[in-house]
Design an enzyme around this catalytic site. Structure first.
Site, PDB file in Angstrom:
ATOM      1  N   ASP A 121      40.220  62.994  16.205  1.00 49.10           N
ATOM      2  CA  ASP A 121      39.187  64.036  16.267  1.00 49.10           C
ATOM      3  C   ASP A 121      39.735  65.415  16.614  1.00 49.10           C
ATOM      4  OD1 ASP A 121      37.311  62.024  15.737  1.00 49.10           O
ATOM      5  OD2 ASP A 121      37.132  61.557  17.868  1.00 49.10           O
TER       6      ASP A 121
ATOM      7  N   LYS B 185      41.153  67.284  11.851  1.00 57.59           N
ATOM      8  CA  LYS B 185      41.943  67.038  10.635  1.00 57.59           C
ATOM      9  C   LYS B 185      41.152  67.394   9.377  1.00 57.59           C
ATOM     10  CE  LYS B 185      42.534  62.826  12.071  1.00 57.59           C
ATOM     11  NZ  LYS B 185      42.074  62.885  13.467  1.00 57.59           N
TER      12      LYS B 185
ATOM     13  N   GLY C 291      36.178  59.750  11.156  1.00 58.33           N
ATOM     14  CA  GLY C 291      35.050  60.652  10.950  1.00 58.33           C
ATOM     15  C   GLY C 291      35.612  62.046  10.893  1.00 58.33           C
ATOM     16  N   HIS C 292      35.690  62.616   9.692  1.00 58.98           N
ATOM     17  CA  HIS C 292      36.282  63.942   9.517  1.00 58.98           C
ATOM     18  C   HIS C 292      35.184  64.926   9.122  1.00 58.98           C
ATOM     19  CE1 HIS C 292      40.450  61.960   8.508  1.00 58.98           C
ATOM     20  NE2 HIS C 292      40.002  61.657   9.711  1.00 58.98           N
TER      21      HIS C 292
ATOM     22  N   GLN D 218      42.730  59.114  12.502  1.00 58.10           N
ATOM     23  CA  GLN D 218      43.058  58.770  13.897  1.00 58.10           C
ATOM     24  C   GLN D 218      44.141  59.731  14.437  1.00 58.10           C
ATOM     25  OE1 GLN D 218      42.833  55.765  11.581  1.00 58.10           O
ATOM     26  NE2 GLN D 218      40.731  56.121  12.084  1.00 58.10           N
TER      27      GLN D 218
HETATM   28  P1  GDP Z   1      38.864  64.874  12.732  1.00 61.26           P
HETATM   29  O1  GDP Z   1      38.451  63.472  12.905  1.00 61.26           O
HETATM   30  O2  GDP Z   1      40.244  65.140  13.219  1.00 61.26           O
HETATM   31  O3  GDP Z   1      38.654  65.409  11.346  1.00 61.26           O
HETATM   32  O4  GDP Z   1      37.922  65.740  13.690  1.00 61.26           O
HETATM   33  P2  GDP Z   1      36.323  65.575  13.849  1.00 61.26           P
HETATM   34  O5  GDP Z   1      35.671  66.156  12.641  1.00 61.26           O
HETATM   35  O6  GDP Z   1      35.972  64.196  14.238  1.00 61.26           O
HETATM   36  O7  GDP Z   1      36.080  66.465  15.138  1.00 61.26           O
HETATM   37  C1  GDP Z   1      36.432  67.802  15.176  1.00 61.26           C
HETATM   38  C2  GDP Z   1      35.179  68.655  15.425  1.00 61.26           C
HETATM   39  O8  GDP Z   1      35.572  69.956  15.793  1.00 61.26           O
HETATM   40  C3  GDP Z   1      34.307  68.826  14.191  1.00 61.26           C
HETATM   41  O9  GDP Z   1      32.978  68.907  14.617  1.00 61.26           O
HETATM   42  C4  GDP Z   1      34.769  70.144  13.608  1.00 61.26           C
HETATM   43  O10 GDP Z   1      33.762  70.806  12.856  1.00 61.26           O
HETATM   44  C5  GDP Z   1      35.076  70.913  14.867  1.00 61.26           C
HETATM   45  N1  GDP Z   1      36.144  71.913  14.770  1.00 61.26           N
HETATM   46  C6  GDP Z   1      37.309  71.859  14.092  1.00 61.26           C
HETATM   47  N2  GDP Z   1      38.073  72.937  14.374  1.00 61.26           N
HETATM   48  C7  GDP Z   1      37.376  73.685  15.261  1.00 61.26           C
HETATM   49  C8  GDP Z   1      37.639  74.907  15.964  1.00 61.26           C
HETATM   50  O11 GDP Z   1      38.686  75.521  15.836  1.00 61.26           O
HETATM   51  N3  GDP Z   1      36.666  75.348  16.827  1.00 61.26           N
HETATM   52  C9  GDP Z   1      35.491  74.678  17.028  1.00 61.26           C
HETATM   53  N4  GDP Z   1      34.600  75.184  17.877  1.00 61.26           N
HETATM   54  N5  GDP Z   1      35.213  73.533  16.374  1.00 61.26           N
HETATM   55  C10 GDP Z   1      36.147  73.036  15.516  1.00 61.26           C
HETATM   56  P1  IMO Z   2      39.407  60.249  13.274  1.00 64.50           P
HETATM   57  O1  IMO Z   2      40.125  60.047  11.972  1.00 64.50           O
HETATM   58  C1  IMO Z   2      38.854  58.905  17.391  1.00 64.50           C
HETATM   59  C2  IMO Z   2      39.421  54.627  18.151  1.00 64.50           C
HETATM   60  C3  IMO Z   2      38.222  53.816  18.556  1.00 64.50           C
HETATM   61  C4  IMO Z   2      38.879  52.794  19.457  1.00 64.50           C
HETATM   62  C5  IMO Z   2      40.201  52.516  18.754  1.00 64.50           C
HETATM   63  C6  IMO Z   2      40.207  51.284  17.872  1.00 64.50           C
HETATM   64  O2  IMO Z   2      38.027  60.762  13.142  1.00 64.50           O
HETATM   65  O3  IMO Z   2      40.251  61.031  14.211  1.00 64.50           O
HETATM   66  P2  IMO Z   2      39.143  50.746  15.491  1.00 64.50           P
HETATM   67  O4  IMO Z   2      37.715  50.730  15.037  1.00 64.50           O
HETATM   68  O5  IMO Z   2      40.003  51.708  14.745  1.00 64.50           O
HETATM   69  O6  IMO Z   2      39.752  49.397  15.576  1.00 64.50           O
HETATM   70  O7  IMO Z   2      39.069  51.284  17.023  1.00 64.50           O
HETATM   71  O8  IMO Z   2      40.465  53.667  17.963  1.00 64.50           O
HETATM   72  N1  IMO Z   2      39.274  55.384  16.889  1.00 64.50           N
HETATM   73  C7  IMO Z   2      39.114  56.709  16.822  1.00 64.50           C
HETATM   74  N2  IMO Z   2      38.969  57.633  17.803  1.00 64.50           N
HETATM   75  N3  IMO Z   2      38.872  59.300  16.095  1.00 64.50           N
HETATM   76  C8  IMO Z   2      39.051  58.392  15.115  1.00 64.50           C
HETATM   77  O9  IMO Z   2      39.228  58.741  13.823  1.00 64.50           O
HETATM   78  C9  IMO Z   2      39.137  57.023  15.456  1.00 64.50           C
HETATM   79  N4  IMO Z   2      39.272  55.884  14.742  1.00 64.50           N
HETATM   80  C10 IMO Z   2      39.380  54.897  15.641  1.00 64.50           C
HETATM   81  O10 IMO Z   2      37.274  54.604  19.234  1.00 64.50           O
HETATM   82  O11 IMO Z   2      39.162  53.362  20.706  1.00 64.50           O
HETATM   83 MG    MG Z   3      36.957  62.343  13.771  1.00 63.49          MG
END
Ligand code: GDP
Ligand code: IMO
Ligand code: MG
Length: 427
Positions: A13, A16, A40-41, A223
């Site tokens: 998270d 990415k 979850g991206h 991840q």
């Molecule tokens: P990922 O799994 O690595 O793609 O990240 P997620 O989408 O799960 O979580 C990142 C969150 O931060 C999302 O809600 C993005 O829209 C938000 N985000 C990404 N870059 C920035 C930033 O520079 N500033 C802020 N405030 N939010 C950001």
């Molecule tokens: P993105 O790509 C954050 C965590 C789960 C759990 C562990 C194992 O959005 O960064 P799993 O279902 O993969 O066997 O769970 O990994 N986990 C993540 N945490 N971001 C993710 O993906 C994750 N994908 C799995 O919460 O701790």
């Molecule tokens: Mg994510």
């Protein structure tokens, strides 16, 4: 032209999805190489927000060929739902390529993921419950079902028979659950096979040919480094290799093809699920980061655990992945703090550690040693150049860069596509 790998440098998270979207119009292929719909991206384009779980974020860039490579595990129902959702929003999806060698998430994998977690109780991993672990376990045990197996009814039936022989015993006799009906799964997956067929390709061959022809291939990790099966906080990890080494195996590209590794890292730290997290805040500052950063899971909706930036983790990520550039996200979230704690090492059992301790027990007991950097009050979400940041924010970035051991080549100041300062081209 080169292959570029994008990796999460913390526990996932890190942003990415946004990083991939930023380079979307400068690359030819965006490839998911591991994980499944546990990811979850988030991508924010204007007033539109997209949450992608299985598809590479590059699908939102019209000129990109999105690829689900051999290292990914596929839940077909989720895939089709995600494709349908995008089509309804006007995104074209027919360019997608799926590896014939990717493994399928089956109904018994989801069931086993859930019952195992329930059985573990307090010791649970906190998985996303999507069947990821059991699917990879079958892949390694050589009892998995691949995309290509679904195109031969005889083979699919044979493999299902073999898998269900064990799985149904475990589900019914160990966990006291209902077993899975072979004919039902067979019929369901035979239907999926027809829907999958137009996308299926030898993706490794396609990507290598593309590289030979001078195209740019972007490998989008899901991840993060600390969730890696080998290099993460085992057993509180996911069941694949999100680190850059995993990109080669997961996409079928040789390591000599990759000439840049971009690490995505938050200006603080978050984690979902169980496991050690030294800088975690259990007080109101944890709530402050969660609320200000919107730190709620995209996949499961769970509260993300929040804490300060951890420099040994950043250094570890640089080391394990060979990171050449960092994309520092969410700097805007830290506005309004007088002083910002940054973890520079740990104390555990009377010993000082400058790097992540070797054993999990030591890491479990690690108490962060903080340095305090000056904060800033200004809203920085409108900054578009490094020089527009307050001096103390610039110093924060430079200090993190020094501690992490690789340049901060891009800085995120908001979720939007344009809210990025790119100091050095990421591609
Ligand atoms: P990922 O799994 O690595 O793609 O990240 P997620 O989408 O799960 O979580 C990142 C969150 O931060 C999302 O809600 C993005 O829209 C938000 N985000 C990404 N870059 C920035 C930033 O520079 N500033 C802020 N405030 N939010 C950001
Ligand atoms: P993105 O790509 C954050 C965590 C789960 C759990 C562990 C194992 O959005 O960064 P799993 O279902 O993969 O066997 O769970 O990994 N986990 C993540 N945490 N971001 C993710 O993906 C994750 N994908 C799995 O919460 O701790
Ligand atoms: Mg994510």
């Amino acid at each position: 032209m080169p292959a570029i790998t994008l990796v999460g440098a913390q526990w996932g998270d890190e942003g990415k999805g946004k990083a991939t979207d930023l380079v979307g119009n400068r690359v030819d292929y965006v490839v998911r190489y591991q994980g499944g719909n546990n990811a979850g991206h988030t991508v924010v384009i204007g007033d539109q927000k997209y949450a992608l779980h299985l598809l590479p974020a590059g699908i939102l860039s019209p000129d990109v060929v999105p690829v689900i490579a051999n290292g990914v595990v596929i839940d077909p129902a989720v895939l089709f739902e995600e494709l349908r959702g995008l089509r309804e929003r006007g995104v074209s999806t027919e360019r997608l390529l799926i590896s014939a060698n990717a493994h399928m998430i089956m109904p018994y994998h989801r069931a086993l993921d859930k019952v195992t977690e329930r059985f573990l109780g307090k010791g649970r991993i906190g998985t996303t419950g999507r069947g990821i672990g059991p699917t990879y376990a079958d892949k390694i045990s050589r009892t998995g079902i691949r995309v290509q197996d679904m195109f031969d009814p005889k083979i699919l039936r044979q493999k299902l028979e073999l898998a269900l022989h064990d799985k149904n015993q475990v589900l019914t006799k160990v966990f006291n659950r209902r077993g899975v009906e072979l004919e039902q799964v067979f019929d369901e997956y035979m239907e999926y096979a027809e829907e999958l067929r137009p996308f299926v390709a030898d993706t490794s061959l396609e990507l290598n040919r593309a590289l030979d022809a001078g195209k740019t291939v972007y490998l989008e990790g899901s991840q993060g480094t600390l969730l890696d099966i080998d290099h993460g906080t085992y057993p509180f990890v996911t069941s694949s290799s999100p680190t850059s080494g995993g990109a080669c195996a997961g996409a079928g590209i040789g390591p000599t093809r990759i000439d840049k590794v971009v690490g995505i890292i938050k200006a603080y730290t978050t984690r979902v699920g169980s496991g050690p997290f030294p800088t975690e805040l259990h007080d109101e500052w944890g709530d402050w980061l969660r609320q200000k950063g919107g730190e709620y899971g995209v996949t499961t909706g769970r509260n993300r655990r929040c804490g300060w930036f951890d420099a040994p983790i950043a250094r570890y990520a640089t080391r394990i992945n060979g990171i050449t550039d960092f994309f520092l996200t969410k700097l805007d979230v830290l506005s309004g703090l007088e002083r910002i704690p940054v973890c520079v090492g740990y104390q555990a059992n009377g010993t000082r550690y400058d790097e992540i301790p070797m054993t999990q027990t030591e890491f479990h007991h690690a108490v962060p040693v903080y340095e305090y950097l000056d904060g800033w009050n200004e809203d920085i979400s409108h900054a578009r150049a490094f020089e527009e940041l307050p001096k103390t924010a610039q110093a924060y970035v430079r200090t993190l860069e020094e501690m992490a051991g690789a340049p901060m080549s891009a800085i995120g100041v908001g979720p939007g596509r344009d809210q990025t300062l790119e100091l050095r081209s990421l591609v």
